[in-house]
Structure formats: C-alpha cells, structure tokens
Design a protein around this motif. Sequence first.
Motif, PDB file in Angstrom:
ATOM      1  N   LEU A 158      -6.226  -1.652  -8.886  1.00  0.00           N
ATOM      2  CA  LEU A 158      -7.369  -0.733  -8.973  1.00  0.00           C
ATOM      3  C   LEU A 158      -8.494  -1.229  -8.080  1.00  0.00           C
ATOM      4  N   LEU A 159      -8.790  -0.465  -7.034  1.00  0.00           N
ATOM      5  CA  LEU A 159      -9.862  -0.825  -6.096  1.00  0.00           C
ATOM      6  C   LEU A 159     -10.818   0.362  -6.006  1.00  0.00           C
ATOM      7  N   PRO A 160     -12.049   0.114  -5.544  1.00  0.00           N
ATOM      8  CA  PRO A 160     -12.983   1.247  -5.461  1.00  0.00           C
ATOM      9  C   PRO A 160     -12.543   2.227  -4.380  1.00  0.00           C
ATOM     10  N   LEU A 220      -0.808 -18.447   2.203  1.00  0.00           N
ATOM     11  CA  LEU A 220      -2.149 -18.175   2.773  1.00  0.00           C
ATOM     12  C   LEU A 220      -2.963 -17.219   1.908  1.00  0.00           C
ATOM     13  N   ARG A 221      -2.545 -17.066   0.673  1.00  0.00           N
ATOM     14  CA  ARG A 221      -3.240 -16.124  -0.211  1.00  0.00           C
ATOM     15  C   ARG A 221      -4.622 -16.632  -0.620  1.00  0.00           C
ATOM     16  N   SER A 222      -5.471 -15.674  -1.007  1.00  0.00           N
ATOM     17  CA  SER A 222      -6.828 -15.933  -1.547  1.00  0.00           C
ATOM     18  C   SER A 222      -7.737 -16.647  -0.557  1.00  0.00           C
ATOM     19  N   LYS A 223      -7.469 -16.459   0.725  1.00  0.00           N
ATOM     20  CA  LYS A 223      -8.336 -17.067   1.749  1.00  0.00           C
ATOM     21  C   LYS A 223      -9.134 -15.998   2.481  1.00  0.00           C
ATOM     22  N   ARG A 224      -9.189 -14.805   1.903  1.00  0.00           N
ATOM     23  CA  ARG A 224      -9.947 -13.688   2.482  1.00  0.00           C
ATOM     24  C   ARG A 224      -9.411 -13.256   3.849  1.00  0.00           C
ATOM     25  N   LEU A 225      -8.099 -13.399   4.034  1.00  0.00           N
ATOM     26  CA  LEU A 225      -7.488 -12.922   5.279  1.00  0.00           C
ATOM     27  C   LEU A 225      -7.327 -11.392   5.242  1.00  0.00           C
ATOM     28  N   ALA A 226      -7.042 -10.864   4.039  1.00  0.00           N
ATOM     29  CA  ALA A 226      -6.800  -9.409   3.927  1.00  0.00           C
ATOM     30  C   ALA A 226      -8.003  -8.602   4.422  1.00  0.00           C
ATOM     31  N   PRO A 227      -9.233  -8.927   4.026  1.00  0.00           N
ATOM     32  CA  PRO A 227     -10.363  -8.134   4.531  1.00  0.00           C
ATOM     33  C   PRO A 227     -10.462  -8.134   6.062  1.00  0.00           C
ATOM     34  N   VAL A 228     -10.170  -9.275   6.711  1.00  0.00           N
ATOM     35  CA  VAL A 228     -10.228  -9.298   8.182  1.00  0.00           C
ATOM     36  C   VAL A 228      -9.157  -8.381   8.753  1.00  0.00           C
ATOM     37  N   GLN A 288     -16.478  -7.880  -9.348  1.00  0.00           N
ATOM     38  CA  GLN A 288     -17.101  -7.564  -8.070  1.00  0.00           C
ATOM     39  C   GLN A 288     -16.028  -7.377  -7.011  1.00  0.00           C
ATOM     40  N   HIS A 289     -16.328  -6.521  -6.069  1.00  0.00           N
ATOM     41  CA  HIS A 289     -15.433  -6.343  -4.928  1.00  0.00           C
ATOM     42  C   HIS A 289     -16.241  -6.657  -3.683  1.00  0.00           C
ATOM     43  N   LYS A 290     -16.306  -7.944  -3.394  1.00  0.00           N
ATOM     44  CA  LYS A 290     -17.193  -8.402  -2.310  1.00  0.00           C
ATOM     45  C   LYS A 290     -16.912  -7.690  -1.004  1.00  0.00           C
ATOM     46  N   PHE A 291     -15.637  -7.402  -0.765  1.00  0.00           N
ATOM     47  CA  PHE A 291     -15.284  -6.710   0.473  1.00  0.00           C
ATOM     48  C   PHE A 291     -15.443  -5.199   0.325  1.00  0.00           C
ATOM     49  N   TRP A 292     -14.773  -4.632  -0.668  1.00  0.00           N
ATOM     50  CA  TRP A 292     -14.741  -3.170  -0.759  1.00  0.00           C
ATOM     51  C   TRP A 292     -16.122  -2.579  -1.022  1.00  0.00           C
ATOM     52  N   GLU A 293     -17.022  -3.373  -1.614  1.00  0.00           N
ATOM     53  CA  GLU A 293     -18.388  -2.861  -1.831  1.00  0.00           C
ATOM     54  C   GLU A 293     -19.136  -2.671  -0.509  1.00  0.00           C
ATOM     55  N   PHE A 340       1.975  -1.622   4.267  1.00  0.00           N
ATOM     56  CA  PHE A 340       2.656  -2.899   4.537  1.00  0.00           C
ATOM     57  C   PHE A 340       1.681  -4.058   4.746  1.00  0.00           C
ATOM     58  N   LEU A 341       0.559  -4.032   4.023  1.00  0.00           N
ATOM     59  CA  LEU A 341      -0.356  -5.184   4.058  1.00  0.00           C
ATOM     60  C   LEU A 341       0.340  -6.350   3.356  1.00  0.00           C
ATOM     61  N   CYS A 342       0.473  -7.434   4.074  1.00  0.00           N
ATOM     62  CA  CYS A 342       1.172  -8.585   3.489  1.00  0.00           C
ATOM     63  C   CYS A 342       0.647  -9.880   4.088  1.00  0.00           C
ATOM     64  N   VAL A 343       0.296 -10.813   3.212  1.00  0.00           N
ATOM     65  CA  VAL A 343      -0.131 -12.147   3.645  1.00  0.00           C
ATOM     66  C   VAL A 343       0.863 -13.144   3.052  1.00  0.00           C
ATOM     67  N   HIS A 344       1.328 -14.069   3.873  1.00  0.00           N
ATOM     68  CA  HIS A 344       2.280 -15.084   3.430  1.00  0.00           C
ATOM     69  C   HIS A 344       1.760 -15.758   2.151  1.00  0.00           C
ATOM     70  N   MET A 367       0.853  -1.175   0.000  1.00  0.00           N
ATOM     71  CA  MET A 367       0.000   0.000   0.000  1.00  0.00           C
ATOM     72  C   MET A 367       0.905   1.247   0.000  1.00  0.00           C
ATOM     73  N   ALA A 368       1.109   2.078   1.076  1.00  0.00           N
ATOM     74  CA  ALA A 368       1.613   3.437   0.860  1.00  0.00           C
ATOM     75  C   ALA A 368       2.699   3.572  -0.157  1.00  0.00           C
TER      76      ALA A 368
HETATM   77  C1  COA Z   1      -2.296  -7.860  -0.915  1.00  0.00           C
HETATM   78  C2  COA Z   1      -2.525  -9.203  -0.238  1.00  0.00           C
HETATM   79  C3  COA Z   1      -2.341  -9.039   1.262  1.00  0.00           C
HETATM   80  C4  COA Z   1      -3.948  -9.644  -0.520  1.00  0.00           C
HETATM   81  O1  COA Z   1      -4.133 -10.909   0.043  1.00  0.00           O
HETATM   82  P1  COA Z   1      -4.858 -12.081  -0.793  1.00  0.00           P
HETATM   83  O2  COA Z   1      -4.675 -13.330  -0.035  1.00  0.00           O
HETATM   84  O3  COA Z   1      -4.350 -12.001  -2.190  1.00  0.00           O
HETATM   85  O4  COA Z   1      -6.391 -11.629  -0.828  1.00  0.00           O
HETATM   86  P2  COA Z   1      -7.582 -12.062   0.155  1.00  0.00           P
HETATM   87  O5  COA Z   1      -8.243 -13.279  -0.365  1.00  0.00           O
HETATM   88  O6  COA Z   1      -7.101 -12.142   1.561  1.00  0.00           O
HETATM   89  O7  COA Z   1      -8.543 -10.800   0.050  1.00  0.00           O
HETATM   90  C5  COA Z   1      -9.035 -10.341  -1.169  1.00  0.00           C
HETATM   91  C6  COA Z   1      -9.610  -8.950  -0.968  1.00  0.00           C
HETATM   92  O8  COA Z   1      -8.534  -8.052  -0.600  1.00  0.00           O
HETATM   93  C7  COA Z   1      -8.509  -6.966  -1.536  1.00  0.00           C
HETATM   94  N1  COA Z   1      -7.141  -6.516  -1.760  1.00  0.00           N
HETATM   95  C8  COA Z   1      -6.171  -7.160  -2.451  1.00  0.00           C
HETATM   96  N2  COA Z   1      -5.066  -6.397  -2.461  1.00  0.00           N
HETATM   97  C9  COA Z   1      -5.352  -5.293  -1.773  1.00  0.00           C
HETATM   98  C10 COA Z   1      -4.606  -4.132  -1.458  1.00  0.00           C
HETATM   99  N3  COA Z   1      -3.343  -3.974  -1.864  1.00  0.00           N
HETATM  100  N4  COA Z   1      -5.184  -3.171  -0.726  1.00  0.00           N
HETATM  101  C11 COA Z   1      -6.458  -3.308  -0.319  1.00  0.00           C
HETATM  102  N5  COA Z   1      -7.241  -4.379  -0.597  1.00  0.00           N
HETATM  103  C12 COA Z   1      -6.668  -5.359  -1.317  1.00  0.00           C
HETATM  104  C13 COA Z   1      -9.083  -7.571  -2.799  1.00  0.00           C
HETATM  105  O9  COA Z   1      -9.520  -6.564  -3.688  1.00  0.00           O
HETATM  106  C14 COA Z   1     -10.215  -8.420  -2.249  1.00  0.00           C
HETATM  107  O10 COA Z   1     -11.327  -7.626  -1.884  1.00  0.00           O
HETATM  108  P3  COA Z   1     -12.572  -7.473  -2.916  1.00  0.00           P
HETATM  109  O11 COA Z   1     -13.204  -8.843  -3.026  1.00  0.00           O
HETATM  110  O12 COA Z   1     -13.473  -6.462  -2.302  1.00  0.00           O
HETATM  111  O13 COA Z   1     -11.999  -7.005  -4.220  1.00  0.00           O
HETATM  112  C15 COA Z   1      -1.541 -10.305  -0.750  1.00  0.00           C
HETATM  113  O14 COA Z   1      -1.797 -10.534  -2.110  1.00  0.00           O
HETATM  114  C16 COA Z   1      -0.100  -9.916  -0.592  1.00  0.00           C
HETATM  115  O15 COA Z   1       0.461 -10.030   0.499  1.00  0.00           O
HETATM  116  N6  COA Z   1       0.552  -9.467  -1.695  1.00  0.00           N
HETATM  117  C17 COA Z   1       1.941  -9.046  -1.676  1.00  0.00           C
HETATM  118  C18 COA Z   1       2.102  -7.745  -0.962  1.00  0.00           C
HETATM  119  C19 COA Z   1       1.197  -6.648  -1.508  1.00  0.00           C
HETATM  120  O16 COA Z   1       0.976  -6.534  -2.696  1.00  0.00           O
HETATM  121  N7  COA Z   1       0.679  -5.828  -0.570  1.00  0.00           N
HETATM  122  C20 COA Z   1      -0.183  -4.742  -0.901  1.00  0.00           C
HETATM  123  C21 COA Z   1       0.601  -3.620  -1.367  1.00  0.00           C
HETATM  124  S1  COA Z   1      -0.469  -2.434  -2.137  1.00  0.00           S
END
Ligand code: COA
Length: 397
Positions: A222-224, A190-198, A47-52, A183-187, A1-2
């Motif tokens: 690109l997110l909303p 563990l990707r694509s398990k919807r951990l980021a929204p939590v 669709q953005h199930k979370f961001w919506e 610094f959003l980061c998921v190992h 992110m930042a």
């Molecule tokens: C970004 C990251 C944490 C997302 O985790 P993931 O396991 O791929 O995704 P999850 O299944 O947990 O969650 C998916 C949701 O998170 C959202 N999402 C993905 N990346 C995002 C981001 N950078 N910022 C905010 N939301 C994000 C998705 O859009 C989705 O929501 P939606 O359904 O409303 O569109 C992971 O891909 C990652 O660690 N990537 C490497 C580091 C990185 O790119 N960090 C972000 C820097 S901008």
Amino acid sequence: MADKDSSSGSNSQNPDQDSSVNPLSNFQNTLENIVQKFQGSNLNNQQHKFWETQPVGQFKDVGNSSLPEGPIEPPIPLSEVKQEPYNLPSLYEWTVCDMDSDEVCNEVYVLLTNNYVEDDDNLFRFNYSKEFLRWGLSPPGYFRSWHIGVRVKASKKLVAFITGIPVKLRVRDEVVRMAEVNFLCVHKKLRSKRLAPVMIKEVTRRIHLENIWQAAYTAGVLLPTPITTCQYWHRTLHPKKLIDVGFSRLGERMTMSRAIKLYRLPSSTATVGLRKMELRDVPAVTRLLRNYLSRFVVAPVFDDDEVDHWLLPQEDVVDSYVVESPDTHEITDFFSFYTLPSSILNNPNYSILKAALYFLQCLHYDSTASADPGCSYYCKTNLMFLMHLISWKMSHF
Ligand SMILES: CC(C)(COP(=O)(O)OP(=O)(O)OC[C@H]1O[C@@H](n2cnc3c(N)ncnc32)[C@H](O)[C@@H]1OP(=O)(O)O)[C@@H](O)C(=O)NCCC(=O)NCCS
C-alpha cells in the motif's frame, strides 16, 4: 509492480485461512474500505519519505473532493528535463538492458529469478521466463532506454532493474499516453538502501524525455495512493501438487482423493466453436476488446497492432482462444491467459509451479453464472494488488 505483481499465494486457497499474514488482507477488497481502514489505523502514521515528494495522490487528500481530477504536474519543455541520469552510489552504474541480446536477457532473468516477488511465507518466487520478459517489454513503440539496469562498476554484475513500456490508458473520457512501470527489483543484498527511489526517478526522467508525463504501476504494497485494487482468485488444477508444496491445504472435511475428484476437469469443452486465436482474428478481437473495456472507468486502449502483440498465442507465454459461431463464422467471444511460473523454494520434490493468469477477455455470457463447472471452484485468496497512477489525480470511484 504491473499486473502481474502480487505474490504466488501460499496458504491462500482456503477462504477460512488465517488472513493475518498479509497486512492488506485485513482490509475488505474495495478501495473505499482500504482507504477508510487505513485512515483509522496506525499505518496512517507511516511516513513515505519518497512518495510524499512525488506527484501522486497523498493519503491526507483522500476524500477531499475539492481537488480537481487530472494531471498533478503539468508537462515542461523537453529542454528543461534533466538531461543527465540521476547519481547512483559510487560503486554502481546505469545500464540499458537490451532484451534482444541473449546474454543480457539471461542476466535479467537470473536477477529476477533470484530476487523478484515472493509470497509472505517465502515458499514461492515468481520465475518469469525469458520469452515472457521479451514479450512483456517489447510492445509496439517500446523504448529500449526504459529497460534500465544497475550494475556493480567493478564486476559488471546486474543488481537492479526497472522498466517502463508505453500504454494508452483511458481515464474516464480522456485517453492519456502513459508509461506502465514494472519489474522493479533490487538484489536482496542491496535492499533498504534507498536504491528504489533513485531508480523510480530515473525511469521517470527517461519517460519525460519521450514527452510522456503520466505513469501507472501496480504493487502488492500500500503506497500513496491506489486508485483501485485487484483481488486474486485461484482455480486449483493439480490439487495434489498444490497441497504437497504448501500452496493450498486440504479443507477440514476434505480428503486428497475427494479433492482430486472435485477439481477434475471435463475432458472436452462445452463451448461450441472454441478454438485458438489466429492472426486473422485480430480485427474482430480488437473490436470485442474495445467494446468490453468501454465499461470500465480506467482501461487500456488497444489497436490492432497491440492486440496482435499481446494476444497472438506464444507457447508458454500467452494463450488466447476465440469462439467462432459455427453458423455465421463471426467471432463472438475471446479470452486469454499468460503463463507465469514460480520457483518453489526449498522443496525436495518440486522446483516449479506453473500458473495460468487470466488476461484480457470479452465473454458474452455471465461468467459467474456460466455453464462451466469450473467456475464454482474458484477460491478467493488473501492476495491483491493495488493500482497507482503517477501525476494523475483521481477521486475514488
Ligand atoms: C521493491 C524493492 C525494489 C524495494 O527496494 P528496497 O531496497 O526494499 O527499498 P528502498 O530502500 O530502495 O526504497 C524504499 C522506498 O521504495 C518504496 N517502494 C518499496 N516497494 C515499492 C514498490 N513495489 N513500488 C514502488 N515503491 C516501492 C518504499 O515505499 C520506500 O519509499 P517511501 O519511503 O516513500 O515509502 C525490493 O524490495 C525488491 O526488489 N523486492 C522484490 C521485488 C518486488 O517486490 N518488486 C516490486 C513489485 S510490486
């Protein structure tokens, strides 16, 4: 992110390269174009199930000028903010990452070094140093509780991370206390398990507990809905290495020796009075910075303490230079950059690519027409990052 969130940039040095790698690169670099093309493309069906469900500008509302600017959700009494953390899947637990602890800082460093942002071709991965992470996460007034980790309950291994820091952001005429989420980061496993929204919901809850109701973040996706974009430009410093590792490539009629000659830097600066920034420069730099930032619609607001934190040079973290008039000793200009290395993945000869990223500045001369011969060698890349606000509606500008 930042700022800080786009990938390193393989194949990005040549303006004539194939831009199909990054979906964002199909767009022109203005936000208006991004949104227009988005509306006309099949991404629109995505669709953005979370961001919506979140208080952010939604794509369907882009261009609807009847919606008022300002907070999307009003603050609620702190007693009504959820007091317990959000539930994680049963194998995981929350942890606060104390970055002053060498052990914890190292765990965060290892997680990010192995799992953070990569370029589209997976040639490079950001490798923020521990000193950088400490600096970036501990500005004046920071909250340790906003440095959030997720551990595996059984092994205590750190597998996910998200952070916020407090910022004052001026949006048009209003200065809003916000969190900057980064610094959003998921190992990778563990990707694509919807951990980021939590994790995003949990950092939001902790931000609300500090009576802060807005946030800003940047993303390479690109997110909303973004409020603005930032395009990356690169200035090659070490052409041979950049070409060897696949970061840049030689243009059609270019040879290596011509490239080396082209990008060679002059041996001394042309700017009279240029020197490293020191503690005594803080008040002058704060004044210059506030004045410079006043021209932007959205900009951070810095006081002396923040300038001290963000700009006083720290080796391999941040470098700042001022121009002191030899006659009046007045500080007339300053610029800064931070150091962000990337790991070079799977290259037998090189492991680290060191990059300087332009940071805060106030330059009086028009830098595009500057006497600095380096300026003409900046190359626009296909990378950009998008800035988003949470719970603040903004019409595009
Ligand atoms: C970004 C990251 C944490 C997302 O985790 P993931 O396991 O791929 O995704 P999850 O299944 O947990 O969650 C998916 C949701 O998170 C959202 N999402 C993905 N990346 C995002 C981001 N950078 N910022 C905010 N939301 C994000 C998705 O859009 C989705 O929501 P939606 O359904 O409303 O569109 C992971 O891909 C990652 O660690 N990537 C490497 C580091 C990185 O790119 N960090 C972000 C820097 S901008």
